[in-house]
Design a protein around this motif. Structure first.
Motif, PDB file in Angstrom:
ATOM      1  N   ALA A 142      -6.087   9.130  10.122  1.00 50.77           N
ATOM      2  CA  ALA A 142      -4.906   9.336   9.033  1.00 50.77           C
ATOM      3  C   ALA A 142      -3.840   8.430   9.356  1.00 50.77           C
ATOM      4  O   ALA A 142      -3.098   7.712   8.330  1.00 50.77           O
ATOM      5  CB  ALA A 142      -4.647  10.655   9.060  1.00 50.77           C
ATOM      6  N   ILE A 143      -3.184   8.354  10.773  1.00 44.87           N
ATOM      7  CA  ILE A 143      -2.116   7.515  11.015  1.00 44.87           C
ATOM      8  C   ILE A 143      -2.635   6.119  10.903  1.00 44.87           C
ATOM      9  O   ILE A 143      -1.841   5.158  10.225  1.00 44.87           O
ATOM     10  CB  ILE A 143      -1.783   7.784  12.498  1.00 44.87           C
ATOM     11  N   ALA A 144      -3.657   5.584  11.347  1.00 37.59           N
ATOM     12  CA  ALA A 144      -4.050   4.369  11.075  1.00 37.59           C
ATOM     13  C   ALA A 144      -4.281   3.746   9.461  1.00 37.59           C
ATOM     14  O   ALA A 144      -3.912   3.034   8.923  1.00 37.59           O
ATOM     15  CB  ALA A 144      -5.624   4.083  11.607  1.00 37.59           C
ATOM     16  N   GLY A 145      -4.616   4.834   8.613  1.00 32.46           N
ATOM     17  CA  GLY A 145      -4.702   4.682   7.103  1.00 32.46           C
ATOM     18  C   GLY A 145      -3.276   4.470   6.601  1.00 32.46           C
ATOM     19  O   GLY A 145      -2.861   3.471   5.821  1.00 32.46           O
ATOM     20  N   LEU A 146      -2.193   5.275   7.289  1.00 28.16           N
ATOM     21  CA  LEU A 146      -0.748   5.092   6.885  1.00 28.16           C
ATOM     22  C   LEU A 146      -0.349   3.716   7.363  1.00 28.16           C
ATOM     23  O   LEU A 146       0.331   3.140   6.627  1.00 28.16           O
ATOM     24  CB  LEU A 146      -0.176   6.366   7.319  1.00 28.16           C
ATOM     25  N   ASP A 147      -0.635   3.434   8.746  1.00 24.10           N
ATOM     26  CA  ASP A 147      -0.117   1.961   8.910  1.00 24.10           C
ATOM     27  C   ASP A 147      -0.722   0.976   8.173  1.00 24.10           C
ATOM     28  O   ASP A 147      -0.183  -0.185   7.892  1.00 24.10           O
ATOM     29  CB  ASP A 147      -0.656   1.916  10.548  1.00 24.10           C
ATOM     30  N   GLU A 185       1.178  -1.977   6.122  1.00 26.99           N
ATOM     31  CA  GLU A 185       1.068  -3.648   6.187  1.00 26.99           C
ATOM     32  C   GLU A 185       0.876  -4.056   5.011  1.00 26.99           C
ATOM     33  O   GLU A 185       1.381  -5.328   4.671  1.00 26.99           O
ATOM     34  CB  GLU A 185      -0.277  -3.730   7.143  1.00 26.99           C
ATOM     35  N   VAL A 186       0.418  -3.416   3.746  1.00 26.93           N
ATOM     36  CA  VAL A 186      -0.144  -4.158   2.696  1.00 26.93           C
ATOM     37  C   VAL A 186       0.961  -3.908   1.640  1.00 26.93           C
ATOM     38  O   VAL A 186       0.879  -4.546   0.697  1.00 26.93           O
ATOM     39  CB  VAL A 186      -1.423  -3.773   1.925  1.00 26.93           C
ATOM     40  N   ARG A 187       1.871  -3.154   1.844  1.00 27.33           N
ATOM     41  CA  ARG A 187       2.855  -2.818   0.814  1.00 27.33           C
ATOM     42  C   ARG A 187       3.685  -4.062   0.158  1.00 27.33           C
ATOM     43  O   ARG A 187       3.683  -4.369  -0.867  1.00 27.33           O
ATOM     44  CB  ARG A 187       3.959  -1.786   1.452  1.00 27.33           C
ATOM     45  N   ALA A 188       4.181  -4.821   1.200  1.00 30.36           N
ATOM     46  CA  ALA A 188       4.926  -6.024   0.895  1.00 30.36           C
ATOM     47  C   ALA A 188       3.859  -7.033   0.068  1.00 30.36           C
ATOM     48  O   ALA A 188       4.039  -7.701  -0.870  1.00 30.36           O
ATOM     49  CB  ALA A 188       5.520  -6.769   1.855  1.00 30.36           C
ATOM     50  N   ALA A 223       3.220  -5.847  -3.285  1.00 31.93           N
ATOM     51  CA  ALA A 223       4.552  -5.847  -4.186  1.00 31.93           C
ATOM     52  C   ALA A 223       4.495  -7.508  -4.542  1.00 31.93           C
ATOM     53  O   ALA A 223       5.011  -7.676  -5.644  1.00 31.93           O
ATOM     54  CB  ALA A 223       5.686  -5.389  -3.698  1.00 31.93           C
ATOM     55  N   ARG A 224       4.430  -8.303  -3.618  1.00 27.29           N
ATOM     56  CA  ARG A 224       4.537  -9.764  -3.992  1.00 27.29           C
ATOM     57  C   ARG A 224       3.420 -10.200  -5.111  1.00 27.29           C
ATOM     58  O   ARG A 224       3.576 -10.811  -5.964  1.00 27.29           O
ATOM     59  CB  ARG A 224       4.450 -10.569  -2.804  1.00 27.29           C
ATOM     60  N   SER A 225       1.957  -9.762  -4.787  1.00 26.09           N
ATOM     61  CA  SER A 225       1.174  -9.950  -5.781  1.00 26.09           C
ATOM     62  C   SER A 225       1.624  -9.587  -7.199  1.00 26.09           C
ATOM     63  O   SER A 225       1.260 -10.182  -8.128  1.00 26.09           O
ATOM     64  CB  SER A 225       0.014  -9.443  -5.191  1.00 26.09           C
ATOM     65  N   MET A 226       2.020  -8.344  -7.286  1.00 28.99           N
ATOM     66  CA  MET A 226       2.324  -7.524  -8.899  1.00 28.99           C
ATOM     67  C   MET A 226       3.561  -8.408  -9.221  1.00 28.99           C
ATOM     68  O   MET A 226       3.507  -8.477 -10.281  1.00 28.99           O
ATOM     69  CB  MET A 226       2.816  -6.077  -8.383  1.00 28.99           C
ATOM     70  N   ALA A 227       4.602  -8.768  -8.293  1.00 31.97           N
ATOM     71  CA  ALA A 227       5.679  -9.515  -8.897  1.00 31.97           C
ATOM     72  C   ALA A 227       5.485 -10.874  -9.402  1.00 31.97           C
ATOM     73  O   ALA A 227       5.958 -11.263 -10.460  1.00 31.97           O
ATOM     74  CB  ALA A 227       6.774  -9.449  -7.953  1.00 31.97           C
ATOM     75  N   VAL A 228       4.281 -11.396  -8.783  1.00 32.57           N
ATOM     76  CA  VAL A 228       3.846 -12.857  -9.239  1.00 32.57           C
ATOM     77  C   VAL A 228       3.364 -12.798 -10.780  1.00 32.57           C
ATOM     78  O   VAL A 228       3.806 -13.436 -11.539  1.00 32.57           O
ATOM     79  CB  VAL A 228       3.014 -13.498  -8.393  1.00 32.57           C
ATOM     80  N   ALA A 229       2.603 -11.811 -10.691  1.00 30.67           N
ATOM     81  CA  ALA A 229       1.662 -11.634 -12.120  1.00 30.67           C
ATOM     82  C   ALA A 229       2.695 -11.204 -13.347  1.00 30.67           C
ATOM     83  O   ALA A 229       2.703 -12.037 -14.243  1.00 30.67           O
ATOM     84  CB  ALA A 229       0.701 -10.195 -11.863  1.00 30.67           C
ATOM     85  N   GLY A 230       3.820 -10.431 -13.104  1.00 30.70           N
ATOM     86  CA  GLY A 230       4.947 -10.061 -14.152  1.00 30.70           C
ATOM     87  C   GLY A 230       5.417 -11.562 -14.002  1.00 30.70           C
ATOM     88  O   GLY A 230       6.107 -11.728 -15.416  1.00 30.70           O
ATOM     89  N   GLY A 231       5.981 -12.215 -13.060  1.00 28.47           N
ATOM     90  CA  GLY A 231       6.784 -13.474 -13.314  1.00 28.47           C
ATOM     91  C   GLY A 231       6.108 -14.543 -14.045  1.00 28.47           C
ATOM     92  O   GLY A 231       6.899 -15.081 -14.865  1.00 28.47           O
ATOM     93  N   LYS A 232       4.828 -14.462 -13.993  1.00 31.99           N
ATOM     94  CA  LYS A 232       4.129 -15.384 -14.681  1.00 31.99           C
ATOM     95  C   LYS A 232       3.959 -15.197 -16.151  1.00 31.99           C
ATOM     96  O   LYS A 232       4.359 -16.102 -17.200  1.00 31.99           O
ATOM     97  CB  LYS A 232       2.627 -15.657 -14.289  1.00 31.99           C
ATOM     98  N   ALA A 265      11.885  -3.640   1.775  1.00 33.20           N
ATOM     99  CA  ALA A 265      11.994  -2.556   0.840  1.00 33.20           C
ATOM    100  C   ALA A 265      11.695  -3.007  -0.753  1.00 33.20           C
ATOM    101  O   ALA A 265      11.334  -2.569  -1.556  1.00 33.20           O
ATOM    102  CB  ALA A 265      13.223  -1.792   1.004  1.00 33.20           C
ATOM    103  N   LYS A 266      11.979  -4.342  -0.957  1.00 32.99           N
ATOM    104  CA  LYS A 266      11.958  -4.955  -2.037  1.00 32.99           C
ATOM    105  C   LYS A 266      11.668  -6.617  -1.953  1.00 32.99           C
ATOM    106  O   LYS A 266      12.039  -7.324  -1.120  1.00 32.99           O
ATOM    107  CB  LYS A 266      13.221  -5.115  -2.945  1.00 32.99           C
ATOM    108  N   GLN A 267      10.848  -7.035  -3.013  1.00 32.91           N
ATOM    109  CA  GLN A 267      10.250  -8.370  -2.882  1.00 32.91           C
ATOM    110  C   GLN A 267      11.000  -9.078  -4.181  1.00 32.91           C
ATOM    111  O   GLN A 267      10.774  -8.455  -5.363  1.00 32.91           O
ATOM    112  CB  GLN A 267       8.856  -8.372  -3.047  1.00 32.91           C
ATOM    113  N   VAL A 268      11.698 -10.218  -4.247  1.00 32.48           N
ATOM    114  CA  VAL A 268      12.479 -10.649  -5.360  1.00 32.48           C
ATOM    115  C   VAL A 268      11.826 -12.036  -5.534  1.00 32.48           C
ATOM    116  O   VAL A 268      11.708 -12.842  -4.730  1.00 32.48           O
ATOM    117  CB  VAL A 268      13.950 -10.707  -4.780  1.00 32.48           C
ATOM    118  N   TYR A 269      11.655 -12.135  -6.968  1.00 31.57           N
ATOM    119  CA  TYR A 269      11.249 -13.508  -7.661  1.00 31.57           C
ATOM    120  C   TYR A 269      12.058 -13.896  -8.624  1.00 31.57           C
ATOM    121  O   TYR A 269      12.933 -12.923  -8.944  1.00 31.57           O
ATOM    122  CB  TYR A 269       9.884 -13.339  -8.035  1.00 31.57           C
ATOM    123  N   ALA A 270      12.241 -14.858  -8.841  1.00 31.69           N
ATOM    124  CA  ALA A 270      13.120 -15.541  -9.894  1.00 31.69           C
ATOM    125  C   ALA A 270      12.473 -16.497 -10.978  1.00 31.69           C
ATOM    126  O   ALA A 270      11.345 -17.174 -10.646  1.00 31.69           O
ATOM    127  CB  ALA A 270      14.266 -16.545  -9.340  1.00 31.69           C
TER     128      ALA A 270
END
Length: 168
Positions: free
Chosen positions: A12-17, A21-24, A27-36, A77-82
């Motif tokens: 369970a702890i390994a899963g949370l770790d 690791e993948v959170r950022a 978030a970046r992948s999602m932000a790029v999709a919306g930015g496009k 905590a946040k990924q910013v695209y312009a």
């Protein structure tokens, strides 16, 4: 009566770790999709000048619109695209987006190039032709949907360790 249980939380702890690791990356992948989505809408709305109308580079503003990661504004905590335009390729983009006062006459020389001439007796207001702000208003809902869809696709890939970890 006492019940003893030996529970191993390592998995369970390994899963949370793994999630942290993948959170950022997610978030970046999602932000790029919306930015496009926003970028493409802004490109569609950007006015394309003409040579006859005084444009030195017709379509230059439209071609200069981009989506880019903002490293200095981003945190864990946040990924910013312009979504904006390249000011080197389209230095007058802000004048188009917001309007401006024209203080000098413009004329086309015999060589076919445009020049700035004498100062006008009274400055003339050149109205704005906004493209970036209306693009955001018009496509924000679609951008959200695309971002959520990208998250649904990308999260299982990242959790499984499949695909390129740096792929956006």
């Amino acid at each position: 009566m006492t019940i003893k249980a030996n529970v191993d939380f390592k998995d369970a702890i390994a899963g949370l770790d793994k999630l942290s690791e993948v959170r950022a990356k997610l978030a970046r992948s999602m932000a790029v999709a919306g930015g496009k989505v926003l970028r493409d809408e802004a490109k569609m709305r950007a006015p394309v000048g003409t040579d006859e109308g005084g444009s030195k580079n017709p379509g230059g503003l439209q071609r200069s619109i981009y989506v880019a990661y903002r490293d200095k504004a981003s945190t864990t905590a946040k990924q910013v695209y312009a979504v904006s335009w390249n000011a080197k390729k389209a230095p007058h983009g802000h004048l188009v987006e917001f309007g401006h006062w024209q203080s000098h006459a413009r004329y086309k020389g015999k060589d076919g190039n445009w020049y700035t001439g004498a100062k006008l007796a009274a400055p003339k207001w050149v109205p704005a032709h906004p493209f970036l702000r209306p693009a955001m208003d018009a496509s924000m809902a679609q951008a959200r949907e695309v971002m959520l869809q990208r998250g649904r696709e990308r999260l299982p890939e990242l959790l499984a360790g499949g695909g390129d970890a740096d792929e956006l």
